[in-house]
Write an enzyme that holds these catalytic residues in place. Structure first.
Site: not given
Lengths: 307, 394
Positions: B116, B204
Site C-alpha cells: 500500500y 493512493e
C-alpha cells in the site's frame, strides 16, 4: 485586557483598494479601529478615504509599517496572491497577520507555514472572519475589529470566544451579548486544514488573560485541533469552558463548505470530539442555540461570575 | 475534485510512475478497438466510477463484480458488454449505484506481493506525509487499527522536498530486494513530484505490487485534487466528469453555492459553512432529517437565494424548508425580500420556516410577515428547528 489586539493596535490592510477589503476597512474605521495604512502594489502615494478618514496607501508592507507604525495586517488579497501577501507581512516583521482570504491553495499554505517557522510573526487564518476586541462605546465601538465580523453584536466583557467558523462565531457572540455579558476578544481561526493559529494557541492566551473569565470553544469535524486543545484544558485551564462541535450529521469523506471540514476517519467525527470534550470537563452545548447557556452552566458550577 | 482510475493512470504515465498499460473505452466500437491493442491472453476489465469497492460490487441486473480478470480477450469483451451502461452498486455508492459509462482495460500483472502506498496532507504537522504498508489490497484504516506497526510514514519538509534517505527508509521498511528498491525509489519520488505538481489532496495506490521479474507497479490509481488550486490546473479541470456528480451539486457550484445532497426531507438554506453544518445537526437533534448542506456564503445575493430555492426543490424527498440566516453585515431586510421573491417565483407549496437574526432584523421579519405568504418565523435556531420538524412530521 484582551488577547492579541487592543483598541490601540495599529492596523494595515493588504488589498484595501479591492471591493471586499475596502468595504471592511470602512466598517473597521466606523468601529473606531486604528486602520493606519493600506497596501496595494502600484497605488502607493494614493489615499483611501472614508468620511473624515484619509488612510495612506503604500506599495509595500515594509514601507507601510515603517511609515505608520502598524504592527498588524489584515489580508484581503485574492487567493492566487494571498500566500505571497502573508509572506510579505512576515518579512516586514509584523507581530500579527490575519488572513481573511478564502480559497488559498493548500500547497501554498504548507509553504507559508514552513517559511514562518522561527519567525516572530503570528498568523491567524486563512479563511477566517478575523478578530474583534470590543470597545466601550455604543454597540461596542472604540474596539479593534480586524476582518469581516459585524462589530455591533459584541459587548466588552469577560468571555473569550475561539472558533473555526464565521457565522457560528457571530451566533455565540450574539448569545453572550443577549445574556447581558460581553467578550474580551473573539478569534476566528479559520476553516482551512492548514492554518496559522490553532484552538490550543488561543486557549492558552485566554487562560493567561486575567480579564477572560470564561471561554467558548467552537469546532467542527476534521483534524484533531479541538481534541488537542481539550486535553490541554483538562490539565491546565481552571476557567469554565463551554464547547460546541458542528457536523454531527455530515457524511464521511465530503468537504462541508470549509476545506478543512471533512471526516477522514473515526477520530475526527463530531461524536469523537464531543466525547473528548466531555471527558475533559468542557460543558458541551447540545445545540448551537445552547452555547451561551452552556457557558453559564459551567460557570455556575465553578462559581465563576462572568459579568 | 476526483478523477477516474483511467485518468489517474494516464497522469501516472506522464510523471513516470510505472503502472500497467491500459486503454479506456466508452462505446462498443471503442471496446473492440481497445482490445485490439492487447495481445491474446489475460486482460483486466475495470468499471470506471468514482467509488471504491468495485471488485466486490454487484450490478443492478444481478451481474457480479465491477472488476474482472479475464483469461481471454473474448471473455473480456463479454464482461465489458455486460458492464457498459449497467449500474454498479458498491459499499461506497449507496443503494442507487452508479452507471458505468467508461471501462478501463489493462494488461494483467500477476503480483508477487501486494503493498500500500499513499501521499496526503498531514494536518497536525502541515506537511505532506507518505504512508506505506506491506499490507496491500486491504482497507488501510483497518490495518492501521489492528497492526499499527505495519504502517510506515515519512513527513516531507516542504522547504527541501522528499529526501533520498526518506525514500530509503520506506524501501527498507517494506522489505524490497535491491532491484525492487531501485524501482520503488523511482516510483515514490515520481509520485511525490506529481502530488506536489498537480496540487493533489491525495494520491493512493492500493495495491502497489512487485512482479516475478522484480518490477514495481501501481495496480490501482486514485487521485483527488485540492479544489482551491484548480484555478492553476486547467488540464485537471478538463478531467472533471459531471456524470459522476449529483446534478444539483453541479448546478449549485455554477451559482457559487456550496451544496451537498443528503437523504433526509428537511432542506436547509444557511449562510456560512459552520452554521450550515450545525443547522443540519439541530434538525437531527429535534428528531428531523436534513435533506442537504447548503451554504449561500457571507454575501448571498437575491439571485443566489432564488437559485438555492430551485436547487432545494429539485430534490423530490424535500417536505419542508428551513432558512437560517445570521445577517451580520448583510441587511436582514434585503435577505427577507430575496426570500419572498424566491418563494413567489418558484411557487413554493411546502412549509417554510425562516429564522433571521442580525442587522435590521425587525424590518426583515416585517417584510416576511407582510408578504401574505405562509412563512413561519422562528426566534432562535432551536425554536425554528422545532417548528420545521413539527410541520414536516404533520
Amino acid at each position: 485586557m484582551s488577547i492579541l489586539v487592543t483598541p490601540e493596535t495599529k492596523i494595515l490592510v493588504q488589498g484595501i483598494t479591492g471591493e471586499f477589503g475596502g468595504r471592511h476597512a470602512k466598517l473597521s474605521l466606523d468601529y473606531g479601529t486604528k486602520v493606519v495604512a493600506g497596501v496595494t502594489p502600484g497605488k502607493g502615494g494614493q489615499f483611501f478615504e472614508h468620511g473624515a478618514h484619509k488612510v495612506p496607501i503604500f506599495n509595500t508592507v515594509a514601507e507601510a509599517a515603517k511609515a505608520t507604525g502598524a504592527t498588524v495586517s489584515a489580508v484581503f488579497v485574492p487567493p492566487p496572491f494571498a500566500a505571497d501577501a502573508i509572506l510579505e507581512g512576515v518579512d516586514a516583521g509584523l507581530v500579527l497577520v490575519i488572513a481573511i482570504t478564502e480559497g488559498i491553495p493548500i500547497r501554498d499554505m504548507v509553504r507559508v507555514k514552513r517559511a514562518m517557522q522561527g519567525k516572530k510573526t503570528r498568523l491567524i487564518g486563512p479563511n477566517c472572519p478575523g478578530i474583534v476586541t470590543p470597545g466601550t462605546g455604543e454597540k461596542s465601538t472604540g474596539g479593534c475589529r480586524i476582518g469581516i465580523a459585524p462589530g455591533y453584536i459584541h459587548k466588552k466583557g469577560h468571555v473569550g470566544i475561539v472558533s473555526r467558523s464565521g457565522t457560528l462565531t457571530y451566533e455565540a457572540v450574539w448569545q453572550v451579548t443577549c445574556k447581558g455579558l460581553g467578550q474580551t476578544t473573539c478569534v476566528g481561526i479559520g476553516g482551512d486544514p492548514v492554518n496559522g493559529t490553532s484552538h490550543l494557541d488561543v486557549i492558552k492566551m485566554f487562560n493567561d488573560d486575567p480579564e477572560t473569565k470564561g471561554i467558548i470553544m467552537i469546532g467542527e469535524i476534521g483534524g484533531n485541533a479541538e481534541v488537542e486543545a481539550a486535553r490541554w484544558i483538562k490539565e491546565h485551564c481552571k476557567k469554565p469552558v463551554a464547547g460546541f462541535i458542528a457536523g454531527a450529521t455530515a457524511p464521511a469523506g465530503r468537504r462541508m463548505g470549509h476545506a478543512g471540514a471533512i471526516v477522514g476517519g473515526a477520530e475526527d467525527t463530531a461524536a469523537a470530539k464531543i466525547a473528548v470534550f466531555k471527558e475533559c470537563g468542557i460543558e458541551v452545548a447540545a445545540t448551537p442555540s445552547d452555547m451561551a447557556d452552556a457557558l453559564l452552566r459551567v460557570a455556575a458550577a465553578k462559581k465563576v461570575n462572568l459579568a | 475534485m476526483n478523477i477516474h482510475e483511467f485518468q489517474a493512470n494516464a497522469l501516472f504515465g506522464k510523471y513516470g510512475v510505472p503502472a500497467p498499460k491500459g486503454v479506456p473505452a466508452k462505446t462498443v466500437a471503442e471496446i473492440d478497438a481497445a482490445l485490439a491493442q492487447f495481445p491474446e491472453g489475460m486482460v483486466v476489465v475495470k468499471s470506471q466510477i468514482h467509488a471504491g469497492g468495485r471488485g466486490k460490487g454487484t450490478f443492478t441486473d444481478g451481474y457480479k463484480g465491477g472488476v474482472k480478470v479475464c483469461k481471454t480477450k473474448t471473455d473480456a469483451r463479454e464482461a465489458a458488454l455486460k458492464m457498459l451502461g449497467n449500474t454498479l452498486v458498491t459499499l461506497q455508492t449507496g443503494p442507487a449505484g452508479r452507471k458505468v459509462q467508461t471501462l478501463f482495460f489493462t494488461e494483467a500483472c500477476p503480483p508477487k506481493k501486494e503493498y500500500y502506498l499513499s501521499i496526503l496532507l498531514d494536518r497536525a504537522s502541515s506537511r505532506p506525509v507518505i504512508v506505506a504498508s506491506t499490507e496491500g489490497g486491504m482497507n488501510i484504516e483497518e490495518v492501521a487499527k489492528a497492526t499499527p506497526e505495519k504502517i510506515h510514514k515519512v513527513f516531507v519538509d516542504p522547504a527541501y522536498g522528499l529526501a533520498d534517505f526518506q525514500v530509503r527508509q520506506l524501501c527498507f521498511a517494506l522489505g524490497f530486494n535491491p532491484k525492487e528498491s531501485k524501482e520503488a525509489a523511482k516510483l515514490i519520488r515520481n509520485l511525490y513530484n506529481m502530488f506536489w505538481d498537480v496540487d493533489a489532496s491525495m494520491v493512493e495506490i492500493n495495491p502497489l505490487i512487485t512482479t516475478a521479474d522484480d518490477r514495481v507497479l501501481a495496480l490501482d490509481a486514485k487521485v483527488g485534487f485540492d479544489d482551491n488550486a484548480l484555478f492553476r490546473h486547467p488540464e485537471i479541470v478538463a478531467l472533471r466528469d459531471f456524470a459522476e456528480e449529483d446534478p444539483k451539486e453541479t448546478e449549485a457550484s455554477k451559482h457559487e453555492l456550496s451544496y451537498i445532497a443528503l437523504d433526509g426531507n428537511i432542506a436547509c438554506l444557511v449562510n456560512g459553512a459552520g452554521l450550515a453544518m450545525s443547522t443540519m445537526d439541530i434538525i437531527k437533534h429535534f428528531g428531523g432529517n436534513p435533506a442537504n448542506f447548503l451554504d449561500v456564503g457571507g454575501g448571498a445575493s437575491k439571485e443566489q437565494v432564488v437559485a438555492a430555492f430551485k436547487i432545494i426543490l429539485g430534490d423530490k424527498n424535500v417536505k419542508g424548508i428551513f432558512v437560517n440566516i445570521f445577517g451580520g453585515i448583510m441587511d436582514c431586510n434585503v435577505i427577507a425580500a430575496g426570500i419572498v421573491e424566491a418563494v413567489k417565483e418558484v411557487g413554493l407549496k411546502l412549509p417554510l420556516v425562516v429564522r433571521l437574526e442580525g442587522n435590521n432584523v425587525v424590518a426583515g421579519k416585517k417584510t416576511l410577515a407582510d408578504s401574505g405568504l405562509p412563512i413561519v418565523s422562528g426566534d432562535s435556531m432551536a425554536d425554528a428547528a422545532q417548528k420545521i420538524v413539527k410541520l414536516v412530521a404533520a
